[in-house]
Design a protein around this motif. Structure first.
Motif, PDB file in Angstrom:
ATOM      1  N   GLY A  80       7.141  -4.468   2.913  1.00  0.00           N
ATOM      2  CA  GLY A  80       5.981  -4.593   4.030  1.00  0.00           C
ATOM      3  C   GLY A  80       5.927  -6.169   4.580  1.00  0.00           C
ATOM      4  O   GLY A  80       6.747  -7.029   4.090  1.00  0.00           O
ATOM      5  N   THR A  81       4.719  -6.594   5.040  1.00  0.00           N
ATOM      6  CA  THR A  81       4.434  -7.912   5.187  1.00  0.00           C
ATOM      7  C   THR A  81       4.180  -8.764   4.244  1.00  0.00           C
ATOM      8  O   THR A  81       4.906  -9.939   3.768  1.00  0.00           O
ATOM      9  CB  THR A  81       2.903  -8.110   5.838  1.00  0.00           C
ATOM     10  OG1 THR A  81       2.812  -7.253   7.015  1.00  0.00           O
ATOM     11  CG2 THR A  81       2.435  -9.411   6.224  1.00  0.00           C
ATOM     12  N   GLY A 132       1.041  -1.269  -0.041  1.00  0.00           N
ATOM     13  CA  GLY A 132       0.105  -0.087  -0.049  1.00  0.00           C
ATOM     14  C   GLY A 132       0.807   1.215   0.070  1.00  0.00           C
ATOM     15  O   GLY A 132       0.536   2.068  -0.764  1.00  0.00           O
ATOM     16  N   GLY A 154       7.536   5.690  12.464  1.00  0.00           N
ATOM     17  CA  GLY A 154       6.871   6.902  12.093  1.00  0.00           C
ATOM     18  C   GLY A 154       5.770   7.233  13.171  1.00  0.00           C
ATOM     19  O   GLY A 154       4.974   6.142  13.500  1.00  0.00           O
ATOM     20  N   GLY A 156      -0.082  -1.469   7.966  1.00  0.00           N
ATOM     21  CA  GLY A 156      -0.618  -2.859   7.630  1.00  0.00           C
ATOM     22  C   GLY A 156      -0.958  -3.196   8.997  1.00  0.00           C
ATOM     23  O   GLY A 156      -1.734  -2.884   9.829  1.00  0.00           O
ATOM     24  N   GLU A 175       9.480   3.751   6.791  1.00  0.00           N
ATOM     25  CA  GLU A 175       9.428   1.996   7.052  1.00  0.00           C
ATOM     26  C   GLU A 175      10.554   1.901   8.210  1.00  0.00           C
ATOM     27  O   GLU A 175      11.550   2.314   8.146  1.00  0.00           O
ATOM     28  CB  GLU A 175       9.740   1.545   5.619  1.00  0.00           C
ATOM     29  CG  GLU A 175       9.811  -0.074   5.835  1.00  0.00           C
ATOM     30  CD  GLU A 175       8.718  -0.604   6.505  1.00  0.00           C
ATOM     31  OE1 GLU A 175       7.782  -0.524   6.009  1.00  0.00           O
ATOM     32  OE2 GLU A 175       9.002  -1.463   7.471  1.00  0.00           O
ATOM     33  N   LYS A 218       4.646 -17.950  -1.689  1.00  0.00           N
ATOM     34  CA  LYS A 218       4.609 -18.432  -2.778  1.00  0.00           C
ATOM     35  C   LYS A 218       5.842 -19.063  -3.116  1.00  0.00           C
ATOM     36  O   LYS A 218       6.134 -19.929  -4.016  1.00  0.00           O
ATOM     37  CB  LYS A 218       4.071 -17.583  -3.894  1.00  0.00           C
ATOM     38  CG  LYS A 218       2.587 -17.432  -3.930  1.00  0.00           C
ATOM     39  CD  LYS A 218       1.654 -16.660  -2.615  1.00  0.00           C
ATOM     40  CE  LYS A 218       1.158 -17.317  -1.866  1.00  0.00           C
ATOM     41  NZ  LYS A 218       0.294 -16.596  -0.862  1.00  0.00           N
ATOM     42  N   ASP A 226      -4.263  -3.182   4.894  1.00  0.00           N
ATOM     43  CA  ASP A 226      -4.804  -3.967   6.035  1.00  0.00           C
ATOM     44  C   ASP A 226      -5.135  -3.004   7.239  1.00  0.00           C
ATOM     45  O   ASP A 226      -5.764  -3.530   8.358  1.00  0.00           O
ATOM     46  CB  ASP A 226      -3.565  -4.737   6.766  1.00  0.00           C
ATOM     47  CG  ASP A 226      -3.337  -5.883   5.716  1.00  0.00           C
ATOM     48  OD1 ASP A 226      -3.825  -5.952   4.555  1.00  0.00           O
ATOM     49  OD2 ASP A 226      -2.444  -6.957   5.946  1.00  0.00           O
ATOM     50  N   MET A 264      -7.767  -8.127   3.427  1.00  0.00           N
ATOM     51  CA  MET A 264      -6.357  -8.228   3.890  1.00  0.00           C
ATOM     52  C   MET A 264      -5.468  -8.675   2.601  1.00  0.00           C
ATOM     53  O   MET A 264      -5.359  -9.808   2.675  1.00  0.00           O
ATOM     54  CB  MET A 264      -6.165  -8.740   5.039  1.00  0.00           C
ATOM     55  CG  MET A 264      -6.580  -7.818   6.165  1.00  0.00           C
ATOM     56  SD  MET A 264      -5.867  -8.513   7.938  1.00  0.00           S
ATOM     57  CE  MET A 264      -6.445  -7.092   8.970  1.00  0.00           C
ATOM     58  N   LEU A 265      -5.602  -8.120   1.474  1.00  0.00           N
ATOM     59  CA  LEU A 265      -5.013  -8.308   0.260  1.00  0.00           C
ATOM     60  C   LEU A 265      -3.955  -7.227  -0.118  1.00  0.00           C
ATOM     61  O   LEU A 265      -4.216  -6.080  -0.098  1.00  0.00           O
ATOM     62  CB  LEU A 265      -5.912  -8.642  -0.624  1.00  0.00           C
ATOM     63  CG  LEU A 265      -6.882  -9.768  -0.291  1.00  0.00           C
ATOM     64  CD1 LEU A 265      -8.027  -9.845  -1.532  1.00  0.00           C
ATOM     65  CD2 LEU A 265      -6.269 -11.142  -0.307  1.00  0.00           C
ATOM     66  N   ALA A 266      -2.837  -7.748  -0.643  1.00  0.00           N
ATOM     67  CA  ALA A 266      -1.846  -6.803  -1.126  1.00  0.00           C
ATOM     68  C   ALA A 266      -2.192  -5.971  -2.437  1.00  0.00           C
ATOM     69  O   ALA A 266      -1.985  -4.607  -2.294  1.00  0.00           O
ATOM     70  CB  ALA A 266      -0.622  -7.402  -1.634  1.00  0.00           C
TER      71      ALA A 266
HETATM   72  P1  FAD Z   1       2.029  -4.038   5.242  1.00  0.00           P
HETATM   73  O1  FAD Z   1       2.453  -5.162   4.131  1.00  0.00           O
HETATM   74  O2  FAD Z   1       1.706  -4.878   6.402  1.00  0.00           O
HETATM   75  O3  FAD Z   1       3.042  -3.073   5.249  1.00  0.00           O
HETATM   76  C1  FAD Z   1       2.996  -2.166   6.294  1.00  0.00           C
HETATM   77  C2  FAD Z   1       4.310  -1.821   6.758  1.00  0.00           C
HETATM   78  O4  FAD Z   1       4.671  -0.638   7.477  1.00  0.00           O
HETATM   79  C3  FAD Z   1       5.238  -2.831   7.296  1.00  0.00           C
HETATM   80  O5  FAD Z   1       6.386  -2.886   6.505  1.00  0.00           O
HETATM   81  C4  FAD Z   1       5.737  -2.209   8.640  1.00  0.00           C
HETATM   82  O6  FAD Z   1       7.015  -2.684   8.973  1.00  0.00           O
HETATM   83  C5  FAD Z   1       5.499  -0.786   8.602  1.00  0.00           C
HETATM   84  N1  FAD Z   1       5.048  -0.063   9.814  1.00  0.00           N
HETATM   85  C6  FAD Z   1       4.232  -0.424  10.379  1.00  0.00           C
HETATM   86  N2  FAD Z   1       4.138   0.469  11.496  1.00  0.00           N
HETATM   87  C7  FAD Z   1       5.038   1.526  11.269  1.00  0.00           C
HETATM   88  C8  FAD Z   1       5.417   2.657  11.920  1.00  0.00           C
HETATM   89  N3  FAD Z   1       4.779   2.956  12.811  1.00  0.00           N
HETATM   90  N4  FAD Z   1       6.528   3.351  11.316  1.00  0.00           N
HETATM   91  C9  FAD Z   1       7.179   2.941   9.988  1.00  0.00           C
HETATM   92  N5  FAD Z   1       6.743   1.720   9.632  1.00  0.00           N
HETATM   93  C10 FAD Z   1       5.692   1.226   9.944  1.00  0.00           C
HETATM   94  N6  FAD Z   1      -1.940 -10.859   0.124  1.00  0.00           N
HETATM   95  C11 FAD Z   1      -2.232 -11.092  -1.183  1.00  0.00           C
HETATM   96  O7  FAD Z   1      -2.962 -10.358  -1.613  1.00  0.00           O
HETATM   97  N7  FAD Z   1      -1.714 -12.224  -1.626  1.00  0.00           N
HETATM   98  C12 FAD Z   1      -1.213 -13.098  -1.118  1.00  0.00           C
HETATM   99  O8  FAD Z   1      -0.667 -14.143  -1.711  1.00  0.00           O
HETATM  100  C13 FAD Z   1      -0.746 -12.967   0.402  1.00  0.00           C
HETATM  101  N8  FAD Z   1      -0.069 -13.943   1.184  1.00  0.00           N
HETATM  102  C14 FAD Z   1       0.061 -13.872   2.415  1.00  0.00           C
HETATM  103  C15 FAD Z   1       0.695 -14.767   2.967  1.00  0.00           C
HETATM  104  C16 FAD Z   1       1.188 -14.421   4.434  1.00  0.00           C
HETATM  105  C17 FAD Z   1       1.756 -15.472   5.061  1.00  0.00           C
HETATM  106  C18 FAD Z   1       0.620 -13.322   5.060  1.00  0.00           C
HETATM  107  C19 FAD Z   1       0.967 -13.127   6.466  1.00  0.00           C
HETATM  108  C20 FAD Z   1      -0.177 -12.137   4.332  1.00  0.00           C
HETATM  109  C21 FAD Z   1      -0.411 -12.368   2.971  1.00  0.00           C
HETATM  110  N9  FAD Z   1      -1.104 -11.814   2.207  1.00  0.00           N
HETATM  111  C22 FAD Z   1      -1.366 -11.696   0.977  1.00  0.00           C
HETATM  112  C23 FAD Z   1      -1.726 -10.430   2.617  1.00  0.00           C
HETATM  113  C24 FAD Z   1      -0.816  -9.173   2.522  1.00  0.00           C
HETATM  114  O9  FAD Z   1       0.441  -9.567   2.756  1.00  0.00           O
HETATM  115  C25 FAD Z   1      -1.291  -7.850   2.936  1.00  0.00           C
HETATM  116  O10 FAD Z   1      -2.624  -7.831   2.787  1.00  0.00           O
HETATM  117  C26 FAD Z   1      -0.230  -6.534   2.493  1.00  0.00           C
HETATM  118  O11 FAD Z   1       0.731  -6.922   2.952  1.00  0.00           O
HETATM  119  C27 FAD Z   1      -1.224  -5.428   3.210  1.00  0.00           C
HETATM  120  O12 FAD Z   1      -0.378  -4.348   2.755  1.00  0.00           O
HETATM  121  P2  FAD Z   1      -0.071  -2.879   3.651  1.00  0.00           P
HETATM  122  O13 FAD Z   1       0.629  -2.039   2.591  1.00  0.00           O
HETATM  123  O14 FAD Z   1      -1.357  -2.485   4.001  1.00  0.00           O
HETATM  124  O15 FAD Z   1       0.644  -3.477   4.887  1.00  0.00           O
END
Ligand code: FAD
Ligand code: NAD
Length: 464
Positions: free
Chosen positions: A41-42, A15, A116, A145, A34, A52, A311, A317-319
């Motif tokens: 991210g996750t 995101g 942050g 996330g 970050e 995968k 997320d 909760m999807l990338a």
């Molecule tokens: P995130 O990817 O969680 O990124 C948030 C980032 O913010 C993190 O890097 C974290 O370190 C950082 N952060 C948090 N708080 C702070 C702060 N205060 N200051 C600075 N940095 C901070 N989704 C799919 O679509 N396809 C898949 O195949 C899939 N497989 C998955 C498999 C597993 C095992 C898991 C756990 C999840 C999977 N997902 C999948 C879900 C997907 O990972 C999440 O939906 C997606 O990462 C969400 O993106 P985001 O950017 O919202 O948050």
């Protein structure tokens, strides 16, 4: 004097980093904060990509060990090396993380390393390796996330009793892995370790697997997974998990079941939004009872100039959902319009076979008393599926009985995750089942099953 940015993004997952790049493309001076060393991210570090990679490697093992013989390809003495498998996975992750770093640089996005937090309206602080810095912004996107949630009565030791983070890196194949929660993570990572030789028992509170997936498709999947060797205990309410006295194993207690001994437990019962120490109150950003940041239909939070995506907010909760929201939030900020079509978000479970869908499930349509028609088509009647040696599963098309507009498509079968892209485009364009049925599909391809299921919705499938 503190640094000022047009756009500050907190969180560098799919995101956050995508929003940052889009902001830069639209001419904004952007910083992304970050806390981890690696961007992505996750999803990249401990989610989509490493899971995968392991699913692919473990699937190759099964293919080499069993499936290739049917093709007349004889492979003797099939073994695997877990260390190599893990190293390959880690290399993919670090390579892609470096790629994101390069993209940020190319787009002149400032990368700030640290935690942050908002610090009142228009201000933020970053606690990094060199101390705290303050900065100001015109607009901010929160993209922090989610993290694994557990159950109140389970104490995770992040080793034997762990989460997906550990299950992506077990140092050896568990003899017996107990998975708590038959959701996406439990089934994907359960598949990896099952294929590598573990006994896998899945305990699920509900009387079905994969809530959220169309129940007919989930029931088909359950039969296939059982044949693969998964053991399921449905309707199982877990009441406790403990390590054995020698520390070598665990025991899982669940209502109505004898204690289950195992050597590892994977707790996969969902994830919760990351709002800890984010300074939300300082800026007036409110959360709901589930801890998600409250947003309006344009991803704006309750604080002026602060948006939230991925997320951290409601929705699947999807990338790719997080990415699209990141783009929509930035476009809203810069151009005044930005939009995500939540009816056209595909979802894929990367088990074998894959399970993919767009739109409403059949039970959702029934619950809303929708007047719908249904077409199905089995992969068993598809030439390409036979050539692949993979004629299992089906496609199900649900369309409005009156207008014929596609309401939902659900696939279980080979390459379902790739096949669903066609349907997502069709739904995005408001297509009817007849549109899908009349579009020319190359032969022999797996995609012909989608055409045939759409034909079947109008009672005129050719090959069935
Ligand atoms: P995130 O990817 O969680 O990124 C948030 C980032 O913010 C993190 O890097 C974290 O370190 C950082 N952060 C948090 N708080 C702070 C702060 N205060 N200051 C600075 N940095 C901070 N989704 C799919 O679509 N396809 C898949 O195949 C899939 N497989 C998955 C498999 C597993 C095992 C898991 C756990 C999840 C999977 N997902 C999948 C879900 C997907 O990972 C999440 O939906 C997606 O990462 C969400 O993106 P985001 O950017 O919202 O948050
Ligand atoms: P999930 O919501 O998919 O599944 C959790 C499961 O745990 C549910 O079946 C639920 O009924 C069960 N459960 C809850 N409490 C329980 C209890 N006390 N005892 C037994 N079972 C219990 O959650 P997840 O698998 O942890 O995944 C988290 C998120 O990550 C999901 O929202 C998913 O969208 C995302 N994800 C996506 C993918 C993908 O897109 N391929 C892959 C992995 C994760």
């Amino acid at each position: 004097m503190s640094d000022h940015y047009d756009l500050l993004v907190i969180g560098g997952g799919p995101g956050g980093y995508v929003a940052a790049i889009r902001g830069a493309q639209l001419g904004l001076n952007v910083a992304v904060v970050e806390k981890e060393k690696q961007m992505g991210g996750t999803c990249l570090r401990v989610g989509c990509i490493p899971s995968k990679a392991l699913l692919e490697s473990s699937h190759r093992l099964v293919e080499a060990g069993h499936d290739l013989a049917a093709h007349g390809v004889l492979v003797d003495n099939v073994r695997f090396d877990l260390e190599t498998m893990m190293a390959r996975k880690n290399k993919i992750v670090s390579g892609l993380a470096t790629g994101i770093k390069g993209l940020l640089k190319k787009n002149k996005v400032t990368r700030l390393v640290g935690h942050g937090r908002l610090a009142g309206a228009g201000s933020a602080q970053v606690l990094g390796p060199k101390g705290e810095t303050s900065l100001t912004y015109d607009n901010c996107i929160l993209a922090t996330g989610s993290s694994v949630s557990s159950l109140p009565f389970i104490t995770l030791d992040y080793d034997r009793i762990g989460t997906s983070d550990q299950a992506l890196s077990y140092p050896e194949v568990p003899k017996h892995l107990v998975v708590i929660g038959a959701g996406v993570i439990g089934l994907e990572l359960g598949s990896v370790w099952l294929r590598l030789g573990a006994k896998v028992t899945v305990l699920e509170y509900l009387d079905r697997i994969m809530p959220g997936v169309d129940s007919e498709i989930a029931a088909d999947a359950l039969k296939i997974f059982k044949k693969q060797g998964f053991e399921f205990k449905l309707g199982a309410r877990v009441t406790g998990v403990r390590t054995t006295e020698d520390g070598e194993g665990c025991v899982v207690d669940a209502d109505g079941l004898d204690p289950i001994e195992c050597d590892r437990v994977l707790v996969s019962v969902g994830r919760r939004p990351n709002t800890d120490n984010l300074g939300l109150e300082s800026a007036g950003v409110m959360t709901n009872e589930r801890g998600q940041v409250i947003i309006d239909g344009h991803l704006a939070t309750t604080a002026p100039g602060v948006y939230a995506i991925g997320d951290l907010v409601q929705g699947p909760m999807l990338a790719h959902k997080a990415e699209e929201e990141g783009i929509a939030a930035v476009e809203r900020i810069v151009t005044g319009t930005g939009h995500v079509n939540y009816d056209a978000i595909p979802s894929v479970v990367y088990t074998y076979p894959e399970i993919a869908s767009v739109g409403k499930t059949e039970e959702e349509l029934q619950e809303s008393d929708a007047d719908y028609k249904k077409g199905t088509f089995p992969f068993a009647a598809n030439g390409r599926a036979h050539c692949l040696g993979d004629p299992n599963g089906k496609v199900k098309v649900l369309a409005d009985a009156r207008t014929d507009r596609i309401l939902g498509v659900h696939i279980i079968g080979p390459h379902a995750g790739d096949l669903i892209a066609e349907v997502a485009v069709a739904v995005e364009f408001g297509a009817s089942s007849e549109d899908l049925a009349r579009a020319v599909h190359a032969h022999p391809t797996l995609a012909e099953t989608i055409k045939e299921a759409a034909l079947d919705a109008n009672r005129r499938a050719i090959h069935m």
